[in-house]
Motif scaffolding. Structure first.
Motif, mmCIF file in Angstrom:
data_model
loop_
_atom_site.group_PDB
_atom_site.id
_atom_site.type_symbol
_atom_site.label_atom_id
_atom_site.label_comp_id
_atom_site.label_asym_id
_atom_site.label_seq_id
_atom_site.Cartn_x
_atom_site.Cartn_y
_atom_site.Cartn_z
ATOM 1 N N SER A 15 0.963 -1.207 0.047
ATOM 2 C CA SER A 15 -0.028 0.006 0.103
ATOM 3 C C SER A 15 0.841 1.140 -0.099
ATOM 4 O O SER A 15 1.882 1.364 0.736
ATOM 5 C CB SER A 15 -0.932 0.157 1.443
ATOM 6 O OG SER A 15 -1.695 -0.979 1.346
ATOM 7 N N GLY A 16 0.520 2.167 -1.026
ATOM 8 C CA GLY A 16 1.460 3.243 -1.070
ATOM 9 C C GLY A 16 0.473 4.313 -1.672
ATOM 10 O O GLY A 16 -0.529 4.515 -2.200
ATOM 11 N N ASP A 17 1.468 5.720 -1.529
ATOM 12 C CA ASP A 17 0.655 6.948 -2.020
ATOM 13 C C ASP A 17 1.169 6.991 -3.467
ATOM 14 O O ASP A 17 2.352 7.418 -3.611
ATOM 15 C CB ASP A 17 0.955 7.863 -1.105
ATOM 16 C CG ASP A 17 0.384 9.474 -1.399
ATOM 17 O OD1 ASP A 17 -0.249 9.324 -2.478
ATOM 18 O OD2 ASP A 17 0.740 10.214 -0.886
ATOM 19 N N ASN A 18 0.441 6.986 -4.426
ATOM 20 C CA ASN A 18 0.807 7.298 -5.961
ATOM 21 C C ASN A 18 0.806 8.783 -6.059
ATOM 22 O O ASN A 18 1.086 9.057 -7.448
ATOM 23 C CB ASN A 18 -0.180 6.451 -6.798
ATOM 24 C CG ASN A 18 0.461 4.709 -6.439
ATOM 25 O OD1 ASN A 18 1.298 4.543 -6.479
ATOM 26 N ND2 ASN A 18 -0.909 4.218 -6.529
ATOM 27 N N THR A 19 0.398 9.654 -5.155
ATOM 28 C CA THR A 19 0.207 10.842 -5.677
ATOM 29 C C THR A 19 1.539 11.692 -5.575
ATOM 30 O O THR A 19 1.450 12.960 -5.731
ATOM 31 C CB THR A 19 -0.827 11.591 -5.077
ATOM 32 O OG1 THR A 19 -0.469 11.578 -3.751
ATOM 33 C CG2 THR A 19 -2.114 10.713 -5.121
ATOM 34 N N THR A 20 2.434 11.165 -4.818
ATOM 35 C CA THR A 20 3.733 12.118 -4.417
ATOM 36 C C THR A 20 4.902 11.300 -4.637
ATOM 37 O O THR A 20 4.970 10.008 -4.823
ATOM 38 C CB THR A 20 3.681 12.387 -2.788
ATOM 39 O OG1 THR A 20 3.700 11.173 -2.154
ATOM 40 C CG2 THR A 20 2.475 13.049 -2.293
ATOM 41 N N ASP B 170 -3.929 1.296 -1.747
ATOM 42 C CA ASP B 170 -3.731 2.515 -1.300
ATOM 43 C C ASP B 170 -3.563 2.665 0.214
ATOM 44 O O ASP B 170 -3.767 1.793 0.937
ATOM 45 C CB ASP B 170 -4.979 3.494 -1.418
ATOM 46 C CG ASP B 170 -5.423 3.530 -2.990
ATOM 47 O OD1 ASP B 170 -4.509 3.598 -3.703
ATOM 48 O OD2 ASP B 170 -6.554 3.615 -3.200
ATOM 49 N N VAL B 171 -2.956 3.843 0.699
ATOM 50 C CA VAL B 171 -2.896 4.045 2.099
ATOM 51 C C VAL B 171 -3.997 5.085 2.817
ATOM 52 O O VAL B 171 -4.418 5.804 1.985
ATOM 53 C CB VAL B 171 -1.493 4.542 2.349
ATOM 54 C CG1 VAL B 171 -0.242 3.559 2.155
ATOM 55 C CG2 VAL B 171 -1.161 5.828 1.556
ATOM 56 N N ALA C 293 -5.612 7.958 5.052
ATOM 57 C CA ALA C 293 -5.208 9.291 5.253
ATOM 58 C C ALA C 293 -4.483 9.552 6.524
ATOM 59 O O ALA C 293 -4.310 8.802 7.292
ATOM 60 C CB ALA C 293 -6.553 10.309 5.260
ATOM 61 N N PHE D 202 6.696 12.514 2.905
ATOM 62 C CA PHE D 202 5.930 11.202 2.038
ATOM 63 C C PHE D 202 5.021 10.381 3.074
ATOM 64 O O PHE D 202 5.726 9.957 4.041
ATOM 65 C CB PHE D 202 6.583 10.736 1.007
ATOM 66 C CG PHE D 202 7.595 9.936 1.544
ATOM 67 C CD1 PHE D 202 7.480 8.378 1.680
ATOM 68 C CD2 PHE D 202 9.131 10.150 1.510
ATOM 69 C CE1 PHE D 202 8.698 7.570 2.084
ATOM 70 C CE2 PHE D 202 10.052 9.428 1.981
ATOM 71 C CZ PHE D 202 9.760 8.235 2.249
ATOM 72 N N HIS D 203 3.892 9.651 2.485
ATOM 73 C CA HIS D 203 3.371 8.510 3.216
ATOM 74 C C HIS D 203 4.176 7.173 2.808
ATOM 75 O O HIS D 203 4.404 6.917 1.867
ATOM 76 C CB HIS D 203 2.012 8.488 2.820
ATOM 77 C CG HIS D 203 1.075 7.806 3.770
ATOM 78 N ND1 HIS D 203 1.368 6.671 4.425
ATOM 79 C CD2 HIS D 203 -0.032 8.354 4.209
ATOM 80 C CE1 HIS D 203 0.315 6.080 5.234
ATOM 81 N NE2 HIS D 203 -0.443 7.003 5.191
ATOM 82 N N GLN E 120 3.295 6.880 9.793
ATOM 83 C CA GLN E 120 2.984 7.031 8.575
ATOM 84 C C GLN E 120 3.898 7.801 7.621
ATOM 85 O O GLN E 120 3.745 7.561 6.501
ATOM 86 C CB GLN E 120 1.660 7.575 8.640
ATOM 87 C CG GLN E 120 0.346 7.102 9.045
ATOM 88 C CD GLN E 120 -0.957 7.812 8.804
ATOM 89 O OE1 GLN E 120 -0.761 8.864 9.657
ATOM 90 N NE2 GLN E 120 -1.745 7.256 8.255
#
Length: 502
Positions: free
Chosen positions: A135-140, A155-156, A158, A178-179, A316
Protein backbone atom coordinates in the motif's frame (compact mmCIF):
# COMPACT_ATOMS: atom_id res chain seq x y z
CA UNK A 1 19.22 -41.04 -7.79
CA UNK A 2 15.89 -40.33 -6.17
CA UNK A 3 15.42 -37.27 -4.00
CA UNK A 4 13.02 -36.64 -1.14
CA UNK A 5 12.32 -33.14 -2.48
CA UNK A 6 13.26 -30.90 -5.35
CA UNK A 7 14.22 -28.14 -2.90
CA UNK A 8 14.70 -27.93 0.85
CA UNK A 9 14.55 -24.39 2.21
CA UNK A 10 15.86 -23.50 5.67
CA UNK A 11 14.06 -20.44 7.05
CA UNK A 12 10.64 -19.00 6.26
CA UNK A 13 11.21 -15.23 6.29
CA UNK A 14 11.39 -12.67 3.50
CA UNK A 15 13.82 -14.80 1.50
CA UNK A 16 12.81 -18.36 2.34
CA UNK A 17 9.06 -17.85 2.29
CA UNK A 18 9.26 -16.05 -1.04
CA UNK A 19 11.47 -18.70 -2.67
CA UNK A 20 9.14 -21.41 -1.35
CA UNK A 21 6.21 -19.66 -3.00
CA UNK A 22 7.98 -19.28 -6.33
CA UNK A 23 9.18 -22.88 -6.49
CA UNK A 24 6.02 -24.56 -5.20
CA UNK A 25 3.91 -22.42 -7.54
CA UNK A 26 6.04 -23.74 -10.39
CA UNK A 27 5.18 -27.30 -9.40
CA UNK A 28 8.39 -28.12 -7.53
CA UNK A 29 8.28 -30.40 -4.47
CA UNK A 30 9.39 -28.14 -1.65
CA UNK A 31 10.12 -28.65 2.04
CA UNK A 32 10.21 -25.48 4.15
CA UNK A 33 12.01 -25.86 7.48
CA UNK A 34 11.56 -23.38 10.34
CA UNK A 35 13.29 -23.64 13.73
CA UNK A 36 10.53 -21.57 15.35
CA UNK A 37 6.87 -22.36 15.78
CA UNK A 38 3.69 -20.98 14.31
CA UNK A 39 2.75 -18.18 16.70
CA UNK A 40 -0.99 -18.25 17.15
CA UNK A 41 -1.68 -16.76 20.59
CA UNK A 42 -3.75 -13.76 19.56
CA UNK A 43 -4.24 -12.70 23.20
CA UNK A 44 -0.60 -11.63 23.21
CA UNK A 45 -0.80 -9.31 20.23
CA UNK A 46 -0.63 -6.06 22.22
CA UNK A 47 0.90 -7.43 25.42
CA UNK A 48 4.10 -5.41 25.73
CA UNK A 49 5.56 -7.56 28.49
CA UNK A 50 5.06 -10.82 26.63
CA UNK A 51 6.15 -9.53 23.24
CA UNK A 52 9.01 -7.12 23.92
CA UNK A 53 10.17 -7.79 27.47
CA UNK A 54 9.78 -11.59 27.61
CA UNK A 55 10.35 -11.84 23.82
CA UNK A 56 7.95 -14.75 23.39
CA UNK A 57 7.93 -14.47 19.59
CA UNK A 58 11.64 -13.72 19.25
CA UNK A 59 14.58 -16.04 18.73
CA UNK A 60 14.92 -18.13 21.89
CA UNK A 61 18.69 -18.57 21.64
CA UNK A 62 21.21 -16.78 23.82
CA UNK A 63 23.98 -15.21 21.76
CA UNK A 64 27.41 -14.17 22.91
CA UNK A 65 27.44 -10.54 21.76
CA UNK A 66 30.81 -8.85 22.26
CA UNK A 67 31.46 -11.16 25.21
CA UNK A 68 28.05 -10.78 26.88
CA UNK A 69 25.18 -13.29 26.83
CA UNK A 70 21.94 -11.82 25.52
CA UNK A 71 18.84 -12.45 23.43
CA UNK A 72 18.33 -10.34 20.36
CA UNK A 73 15.23 -8.71 18.93
CA UNK A 74 15.10 -10.99 15.89
CA UNK A 75 12.03 -13.02 15.05
CA UNK A 76 11.86 -16.65 16.11
CA UNK A 77 8.55 -17.76 14.59
CA UNK A 78 7.12 -18.96 11.30
CA UNK A 79 7.42 -16.16 8.77
CA UNK A 80 10.70 -14.97 10.23
CA UNK A 81 11.14 -11.22 10.35
CA UNK A 82 8.04 -10.64 8.22
CA UNK A 83 5.86 -11.86 11.08
CA UNK A 84 7.07 -9.09 13.40
CA UNK A 85 8.37 -6.30 11.17
CA UNK A 86 6.83 -2.85 10.92
CA UNK A 87 5.74 -3.55 7.36
CA UNK A 88 7.56 -0.74 5.54
CA UNK A 89 8.32 -2.13 2.07
CA UNK A 90 10.29 0.51 0.21
CA UNK A 91 12.72 0.38 -2.68
CA UNK A 92 16.29 1.60 -2.14
CA UNK A 93 18.23 4.07 -4.26
CA UNK A 94 19.82 2.78 -7.44
CA UNK A 95 23.07 4.18 -5.99
CA UNK A 96 22.86 1.63 -3.18
CA UNK A 97 24.01 -0.88 -5.80
CA UNK A 98 27.18 1.18 -6.34
CA UNK A 99 28.49 1.88 -2.82
CA UNK A 100 31.86 2.98 -4.14
CA UNK A 101 30.27 6.22 -5.33
CA UNK A 102 29.90 7.30 -1.68
CA UNK A 103 32.27 5.04 0.24
CA UNK A 104 35.34 4.92 -1.98
CA UNK A 105 37.50 6.01 0.96
CA UNK A 106 36.17 3.23 3.17
CA UNK A 107 35.67 0.22 0.88
CA UNK A 108 38.11 -1.87 -1.18
CA UNK A 109 37.68 -1.55 -4.93
CA UNK A 110 35.95 -4.90 -5.37
CA UNK A 111 33.06 -3.69 -3.21
CA UNK A 112 32.38 -0.52 -5.15
CA UNK A 113 29.69 -2.18 -7.28
CA UNK A 114 27.24 -5.02 -6.80
CA UNK A 115 27.43 -7.82 -9.38
CA UNK A 116 23.89 -6.83 -10.42
CA UNK A 117 22.36 -3.39 -10.93
CA UNK A 118 19.10 -1.87 -9.76
CA UNK A 119 17.69 -2.34 -13.26
CA UNK A 120 18.39 -6.08 -13.04
CA UNK A 121 16.26 -6.26 -9.90
CA UNK A 122 13.57 -3.73 -10.90
CA UNK A 123 11.11 -6.21 -12.46
CA UNK A 124 11.31 -8.36 -9.35
CA UNK A 125 10.53 -5.37 -7.15
CA UNK A 126 7.38 -5.02 -9.25
CA UNK A 127 6.50 -8.67 -8.64
CA UNK A 128 7.24 -8.48 -4.91
CA UNK A 129 5.06 -5.40 -4.46
CA UNK A 130 2.20 -7.21 -6.17
CA UNK A 131 2.78 -10.41 -4.24
CA UNK A 132 2.77 -8.66 -0.87
CA UNK A 133 0.12 -6.13 -1.95
CA UNK A 134 2.08 -3.06 -0.92
CA UNK A 135 0.00 0.00 0.00
CA UNK A 136 1.43 3.36 -1.00
CA UNK A 137 0.68 6.93 -2.02
CA UNK A 138 0.82 7.24 -5.79
CA UNK A 139 0.27 11.01 -5.74
CA UNK A 140 3.66 12.09 -4.36
CA UNK A 141 7.28 11.49 -5.33
CA UNK A 142 9.86 10.08 -2.94
CA UNK A 143 13.22 11.82 -3.44
CA UNK A 144 16.45 9.87 -3.96
CA UNK A 145 14.98 6.34 -3.91
CA UNK A 146 13.23 4.28 -6.55
CA UNK A 147 9.45 3.86 -6.74
CA UNK A 148 7.14 1.57 -8.75
CA UNK A 149 6.87 2.48 -12.42
CA UNK A 150 3.14 1.76 -12.47
CA UNK A 151 2.27 2.74 -8.91
CA UNK A 152 1.55 0.81 -5.75
CA UNK A 153 -1.08 -1.96 -5.88
CA UNK A 154 -3.04 -0.65 -2.88
CA UNK A 155 -3.85 2.69 -1.25
CA UNK A 156 -2.82 3.98 2.16
CA UNK A 157 -5.23 5.65 4.60
CA UNK A 158 -5.28 9.40 5.21
CA UNK A 159 -2.78 10.87 7.64
CA UNK A 160 -3.71 10.90 11.32
CA UNK A 161 -4.33 14.43 12.69
CA UNK A 162 -0.99 14.55 14.52
CA UNK A 163 0.78 13.52 11.31
CA UNK A 164 -0.84 16.35 9.38
CA UNK A 165 0.85 18.63 11.91
CA UNK A 166 4.13 16.69 11.68
CA UNK A 167 3.99 16.77 7.88
CA UNK A 168 4.03 20.57 8.03
CA UNK A 169 6.94 20.47 10.49
CA UNK A 170 8.99 18.19 8.22
CA UNK A 171 8.35 20.61 5.36
CA UNK A 172 9.29 23.61 7.52
CA UNK A 173 12.55 21.88 8.44
CA UNK A 174 13.42 21.80 4.73
CA UNK A 175 12.52 18.20 3.95
CA UNK A 176 9.96 16.50 1.70
CA UNK A 177 7.46 14.37 3.67
CA UNK A 178 5.79 11.37 2.08
CA UNK A 179 3.47 8.58 3.16
CA UNK A 180 5.42 5.40 3.86
CA UNK A 181 4.61 2.37 1.67
CA UNK A 182 3.45 -0.60 3.73
CA UNK A 183 2.92 -4.31 3.42
CA UNK A 184 -0.28 -3.93 5.42
CA UNK A 185 -3.86 -4.62 4.39
CA UNK A 186 -5.45 -1.44 5.72
CA UNK A 187 -8.93 -2.80 5.06
CA UNK A 188 -8.25 -5.27 7.88
CA UNK A 189 -5.75 -3.33 9.98
CA UNK A 190 -6.98 -2.49 13.49
CA UNK A 191 -4.60 0.50 13.76
CA UNK A 192 -2.91 -0.96 16.84
CA UNK A 193 -0.71 1.72 18.46
CA UNK A 194 2.24 -0.67 18.42
CA UNK A 195 3.15 -2.78 15.41
CA UNK A 196 6.85 -3.72 15.05
CA UNK A 197 7.71 -6.58 17.37
CA UNK A 198 4.08 -7.43 18.06
CA UNK A 199 2.09 -10.29 16.59
CA UNK A 200 -0.64 -9.05 14.25
CA UNK A 201 -4.06 -9.99 15.68
CA UNK A 202 -5.93 -10.39 12.39
CA UNK A 203 -3.26 -11.09 9.79
CA UNK A 204 -3.29 -7.63 8.22
CA UNK A 205 0.51 -7.58 8.12
CA UNK A 206 2.02 -8.94 4.89
CA UNK A 207 4.03 -11.79 6.35
CA UNK A 208 5.21 -14.70 4.25
CA UNK A 209 3.08 -16.93 6.48
CA UNK A 210 -0.16 -15.11 5.69
CA UNK A 211 0.45 -14.08 2.09
CA UNK A 212 2.38 -17.08 0.79
CA UNK A 213 3.01 -20.15 2.95
CA UNK A 214 -0.51 -20.89 4.15
CA UNK A 215 -1.83 -20.59 0.60
CA UNK A 216 0.78 -23.02 -0.68
CA UNK A 217 0.16 -25.61 2.01
CA UNK A 218 -3.26 -26.15 0.50
CA UNK A 219 -2.05 -27.16 -2.97
CA UNK A 220 0.15 -30.05 -1.87
CA UNK A 221 3.46 -28.94 -3.41
CA UNK A 222 4.75 -27.42 -0.16
CA UNK A 223 5.47 -29.29 3.05
CA UNK A 224 6.31 -27.50 6.28
CA UNK A 225 8.32 -28.53 9.33
CA UNK A 226 8.30 -26.13 12.28
CA UNK A 227 10.31 -26.40 15.50
CA UNK A 228 12.96 -28.11 13.38
CA UNK A 229 16.65 -27.22 13.50
CA UNK A 230 18.80 -27.61 10.41
CA UNK A 231 22.01 -28.76 12.09
CA UNK A 232 24.20 -29.11 9.02
CA UNK A 233 24.43 -29.82 5.32
CA UNK A 234 25.95 -33.22 4.52
CA UNK A 235 28.64 -33.80 1.90
CA UNK A 236 30.10 -36.87 0.19
CA UNK A 237 33.76 -37.74 -0.29
CA UNK A 238 33.96 -35.45 -3.31
CA UNK A 239 32.62 -32.50 -1.29
CA UNK A 240 29.22 -32.35 -3.01
CA UNK A 241 26.29 -31.51 -0.75
CA UNK A 242 24.07 -34.59 -0.66
CA UNK A 243 21.66 -34.01 2.21
CA UNK A 244 20.64 -32.03 5.27
CA UNK A 245 20.47 -33.16 8.86
CA UNK A 246 17.32 -31.97 10.61
CA UNK A 247 16.62 -32.20 14.32
CA UNK A 248 13.16 -32.10 15.86
CA UNK A 249 13.52 -29.56 18.67
CA UNK A 250 10.78 -31.18 20.74
CA UNK A 251 11.81 -34.85 20.53
CA UNK A 252 15.47 -34.58 19.59
CA UNK A 253 14.95 -37.02 16.71
CA UNK A 254 17.38 -36.67 13.81
CA UNK A 255 16.22 -36.97 10.21
CA UNK A 256 18.38 -36.86 7.07
CA UNK A 257 16.67 -35.70 3.88
CA UNK A 258 17.85 -35.15 0.34
CA UNK A 259 17.00 -32.64 -2.38
CA UNK A 260 18.25 -31.46 -5.74
CA UNK A 261 18.81 -28.00 -4.28
CA UNK A 262 19.39 -26.69 -0.74
CA UNK A 263 18.46 -23.09 0.06
CA UNK A 264 19.61 -21.36 3.24
CA UNK A 265 17.34 -18.50 4.28
CA UNK A 266 17.95 -18.52 8.01
CA UNK A 267 19.03 -14.87 8.17
CA UNK A 268 22.37 -13.13 8.32
CA UNK A 269 23.17 -14.97 11.55
CA UNK A 270 21.53 -18.33 10.98
CA UNK A 271 22.74 -19.07 7.44
CA UNK A 272 26.48 -18.57 8.09
CA UNK A 273 26.12 -20.65 11.27
CA UNK A 274 24.84 -23.58 9.20
CA UNK A 275 27.64 -23.12 6.67
CA UNK A 276 30.25 -23.03 9.43
CA UNK A 277 28.82 -26.16 11.07
CA UNK A 278 28.89 -27.88 7.68
CA UNK A 279 32.46 -26.89 6.88
CA UNK A 280 31.33 -25.04 3.74
CA UNK A 281 33.50 -21.97 4.13
CA UNK A 282 34.82 -21.62 0.58
CA UNK A 283 37.99 -19.83 -0.48
CA UNK A 284 37.24 -16.29 0.66
CA UNK A 285 37.32 -16.55 4.47
CA UNK A 286 34.24 -14.32 4.34
CA UNK A 287 31.54 -16.68 5.67
CA UNK A 288 30.13 -14.98 8.74
CA UNK A 289 32.20 -11.83 8.25
CA UNK A 290 30.94 -8.29 7.47
CA UNK A 291 27.99 -8.65 9.86
CA UNK A 292 25.97 -5.45 9.48
CA UNK A 293 22.82 -3.83 10.82
CA UNK A 294 21.76 -0.22 10.57
CA UNK A 295 23.39 2.25 12.90
CA UNK A 296 21.09 5.20 12.53
CA UNK A 297 19.68 7.69 14.95
CA UNK A 298 16.51 8.23 16.91
CA UNK A 299 14.86 11.40 18.12
CA UNK A 300 11.88 11.79 20.41
CA UNK A 301 9.73 14.87 20.74
CA UNK A 302 7.63 15.50 23.84
CA UNK A 303 4.53 17.66 23.45
CA UNK A 304 2.28 19.58 25.81
CA UNK A 305 -0.82 17.72 24.64
CA UNK A 306 -1.57 14.11 23.78
CA UNK A 307 -0.46 13.00 20.29
CA UNK A 308 -2.74 9.99 19.86
CA UNK A 309 0.24 7.70 19.41
CA UNK A 310 -0.59 5.72 22.53
CA UNK A 311 -4.01 4.81 21.16
CA UNK A 312 -3.66 4.32 17.39
CA UNK A 313 -1.11 3.54 14.69
CA UNK A 314 0.54 6.81 13.64
CA UNK A 315 3.60 5.37 11.88
CA UNK A 316 2.93 6.99 8.51
CA UNK A 317 5.52 9.58 7.48
CA UNK A 318 9.01 9.49 6.07
CA UNK A 319 11.52 11.66 4.21
CA UNK A 320 14.60 10.84 2.14
CA UNK A 321 16.08 14.26 1.35
CA UNK A 322 19.31 13.34 3.16
CA UNK A 323 19.56 9.85 1.63
CA UNK A 324 22.45 10.87 -0.60
CA UNK A 325 23.67 13.72 1.59
CA UNK A 326 23.40 17.44 0.79
CA UNK A 327 25.81 20.32 0.04
CA UNK A 328 26.25 21.06 3.75
CA UNK A 329 26.79 17.40 4.66
CA UNK A 330 27.96 15.43 1.58
CA UNK A 331 27.69 12.03 3.23
CA UNK A 332 25.22 9.28 2.39
CA UNK A 333 22.51 8.64 4.99
CA UNK A 334 19.16 6.89 4.47
CA UNK A 335 15.43 6.89 5.10
CA UNK A 336 13.93 8.83 8.02
CA UNK A 337 10.58 7.56 9.28
CA UNK A 338 8.19 7.90 12.15
CA UNK A 339 7.99 4.87 14.43
CA UNK A 340 5.60 3.95 17.25
CA UNK A 341 6.69 3.91 20.88
CA UNK A 342 6.03 0.32 22.03
CA UNK A 343 4.73 1.18 25.50
CA UNK A 344 5.57 2.34 29.03
CA UNK A 345 7.62 -0.75 29.87
CA UNK A 346 9.92 -0.08 26.92
CA UNK A 347 10.32 3.54 27.97
CA UNK A 348 11.30 2.39 31.46
CA UNK A 349 13.68 -0.26 30.10
CA UNK A 350 15.54 2.19 27.84
CA UNK A 351 16.17 4.86 30.46
CA UNK A 352 19.33 4.71 32.61
CA UNK A 353 17.33 5.67 35.70
CA UNK A 354 14.12 4.35 37.33
CA UNK A 355 10.89 5.92 36.14
CA UNK A 356 7.47 5.36 37.76
CA UNK A 357 4.96 3.63 35.50
CA UNK A 358 2.50 6.50 35.82
CA UNK A 359 5.12 8.92 34.51
CA UNK A 360 6.02 6.55 31.66
CA UNK A 361 2.36 6.38 30.62
CA UNK A 362 2.10 10.16 30.80
CA UNK A 363 5.14 10.54 28.51
CA UNK A 364 3.89 7.87 26.12
CA UNK A 365 0.73 9.83 25.42
CA UNK A 366 2.71 12.97 24.64
CA UNK A 367 5.61 11.80 22.52
CA UNK A 368 6.49 11.09 18.90
CA UNK A 369 9.57 9.32 17.57
CA UNK A 370 11.45 9.53 14.27
CA UNK A 371 14.34 7.27 13.36
CA UNK A 372 16.92 7.82 10.62
CA UNK A 373 18.74 4.91 8.99
CA UNK A 374 22.48 5.02 8.41
CA UNK A 375 24.31 2.25 6.60
CA UNK A 376 26.60 0.11 8.70
CA UNK A 377 29.77 -0.23 6.64
CA UNK A 378 31.05 -3.79 6.10
CA UNK A 379 34.03 -4.61 8.30
CA UNK A 380 35.70 -8.00 8.22
CA UNK A 381 36.17 -8.07 12.00
CA UNK A 382 32.40 -7.75 12.53
CA UNK A 383 31.39 -11.36 12.31
CA UNK A 384 29.37 -14.42 13.26
CA UNK A 385 31.48 -17.26 14.67
CA UNK A 386 31.07 -20.61 16.38
CA UNK A 387 32.73 -21.31 19.71
CA UNK A 388 34.26 -24.71 20.49
CA UNK A 389 31.05 -25.73 22.27
CA UNK A 390 28.87 -24.60 19.38
CA UNK A 391 28.07 -21.24 20.99
CA UNK A 392 27.15 -18.54 18.48
CA UNK A 393 29.46 -15.54 18.97
CA UNK A 394 28.73 -12.15 17.45
CA UNK A 395 31.36 -9.46 17.29
CA UNK A 396 30.26 -6.03 16.17
CA UNK A 397 31.40 -2.44 16.50
CA UNK A 398 30.10 0.38 14.33
CA UNK A 399 32.65 2.13 12.16
CA UNK A 400 33.50 5.66 13.41
CA UNK A 401 32.18 7.00 10.09
CA UNK A 402 28.79 5.35 10.82
CA UNK A 403 28.63 7.03 14.21
CA UNK A 404 29.69 10.40 12.76
CA UNK A 405 26.87 10.31 10.23
CA UNK A 406 24.36 9.10 12.83
CA UNK A 407 25.09 12.04 15.11
CA UNK A 408 24.44 14.44 12.28
CA UNK A 409 21.17 12.69 11.43
CA UNK A 410 20.06 12.84 15.05
CA UNK A 411 20.48 16.62 15.07
CA UNK A 412 18.39 16.93 11.91
CA UNK A 413 15.60 14.79 13.36
CA UNK A 414 15.49 16.92 16.48
CA UNK A 415 15.11 19.98 14.23
CA UNK A 416 11.88 18.48 12.89
CA UNK A 417 10.43 18.24 16.38
CA UNK A 418 11.44 21.78 17.19
CA UNK A 419 9.54 22.87 14.07
CA UNK A 420 6.60 20.83 15.39
CA UNK A 421 6.73 22.88 18.62
CA UNK A 422 7.76 20.03 20.89
CA UNK A 423 8.46 21.27 24.41
CA UNK A 424 11.48 18.95 24.68
CA UNK A 425 13.50 16.80 22.28
CA UNK A 426 15.83 13.91 23.01
CA UNK A 427 18.13 11.98 20.69
CA UNK A 428 20.32 8.87 20.68
CA UNK A 429 22.43 7.07 18.09
CA UNK A 430 22.31 3.39 17.22
CA UNK A 431 25.79 2.57 18.42
CA UNK A 432 24.46 2.55 21.99
CA UNK A 433 22.32 -0.56 21.38
CA UNK A 434 23.49 -4.15 20.83
CA UNK A 435 20.08 -5.83 21.22
CA UNK A 436 17.83 -4.11 18.66
CA UNK A 437 19.82 -5.32 15.66
CA UNK A 438 17.50 -4.17 12.90
CA UNK A 439 18.00 -5.14 9.27
CA UNK A 440 20.85 -7.64 9.50
CA UNK A 441 22.92 -8.17 6.36
CA UNK A 442 26.26 -9.00 4.81
CA UNK A 443 27.55 -12.29 6.23
CA UNK A 444 27.39 -14.28 2.96
CA UNK A 445 27.82 -11.53 0.40
CA UNK A 446 27.63 -12.18 -3.32
CA UNK A 447 30.18 -11.26 -5.97
CA UNK A 448 32.06 -12.50 -9.00
CA UNK A 449 35.34 -13.48 -7.30
CA UNK A 450 35.31 -16.58 -5.03
CA UNK A 451 38.33 -15.18 -3.21
CA UNK A 452 36.42 -12.09 -1.97
CA UNK A 453 32.80 -13.29 -1.82
CA UNK A 454 30.80 -16.26 -0.55
CA UNK A 455 28.14 -16.41 -3.27
CA UNK A 456 28.12 -15.93 -7.01
CA UNK A 457 25.81 -13.31 -8.61
CA UNK A 458 22.94 -15.84 -8.52
CA UNK A 459 23.44 -16.31 -4.74
CA UNK A 460 24.86 -19.82 -5.18
CA UNK A 461 27.88 -20.95 -3.17
CA UNK A 462 30.91 -20.53 -5.40
CA UNK A 463 32.12 -24.10 -4.82
CA UNK A 464 28.78 -25.90 -4.44
CA UNK A 465 26.38 -25.61 -7.36
CA UNK A 466 23.36 -27.01 -5.48
CA UNK A 467 23.47 -24.67 -2.46
CA UNK A 468 21.96 -21.16 -2.49
CA UNK A 469 21.72 -18.52 0.24
CA UNK A 470 18.69 -16.28 -0.10
CA UNK A 471 18.34 -13.84 2.78
CA UNK A 472 19.86 -10.49 3.82
CA UNK A 473 23.33 -12.00 4.03
CA UNK A 474 23.86 -11.65 0.26
CA UNK A 475 24.12 -7.84 0.36
CA UNK A 476 27.62 -6.27 0.16
CA UNK A 477 26.30 -3.17 1.97
CA UNK A 478 23.19 -2.60 4.06
CA UNK A 479 21.22 -0.05 1.97
CA UNK A 480 19.60 3.13 3.26
CA UNK A 481 16.20 1.50 3.76
CA UNK A 482 14.84 -1.67 5.32
CA UNK A 483 16.18 -4.60 3.27
CA UNK A 484 12.90 -6.56 3.39
CA UNK A 485 11.58 -5.67 -0.07
CA UNK A 486 15.03 -6.11 -1.62
CA UNK A 487 15.35 -9.57 -0.03
CA UNK A 488 11.92 -10.50 -1.42
CA UNK A 489 12.75 -9.19 -4.89
CA UNK A 490 16.12 -10.95 -4.92
CA UNK A 491 14.45 -14.17 -3.81
CA UNK A 492 12.14 -13.97 -6.82
CA UNK A 493 15.14 -13.28 -9.08
CA UNK A 494 17.16 -16.21 -7.74
CA UNK A 495 14.15 -18.53 -7.86
CA UNK A 496 14.22 -18.20 -11.65
CA UNK A 497 17.70 -19.76 -11.62
CA UNK A 498 16.75 -22.42 -9.08
CA UNK A 499 13.76 -23.54 -11.13
CA UNK A 500 16.11 -24.48 -13.95
CA UNK A 501 18.27 -26.73 -11.76
CA UNK A 502 15.66 -28.51 -9.67
Amino acid sequence: MGYDFDAIIIGSGAGGGTVAFALASAGKRVLLVERGSRFSDRTAYQDERRMLINKEAFDDRNFNVNGQQTRLHISGILGGGTSLYGGVLIRPSRYDFHPGKYYDKWLPRHLWDWPITYDDLAPYYDKAEQLFQVSGDNTTQIPNVETPTHGYPCDVPALAPINQHLEQAIDSAGFTPFHLPFGIDFNRCLRCPSCPGFYCPNDARASTTVRLVDTLLENGNLQLKTLTEADQLLTNAQGKVTGVELRDRQTGNIEKLTAKVYILSAGAIGSPVILLKSGLTGRSDQVGRNYMFHCGALAAGFFAGETGGADSLIKQLGFTDLYLGNPDFPHKLGLAQTVPVPGPLSIQAELPFPLPTAVARFLLKRMLVITGLVEDLPQSENRVELGKNGEIRLTHRFHPYDVYRSKYYMRQLRTVFRQARAVFTYGVTGDKDEVHTSHQAGTTRFGTDPHTSVLDPDCRLHDHDNVFVVDGGFMPNSLGVSPALTIMANALRVSEVIKEVC
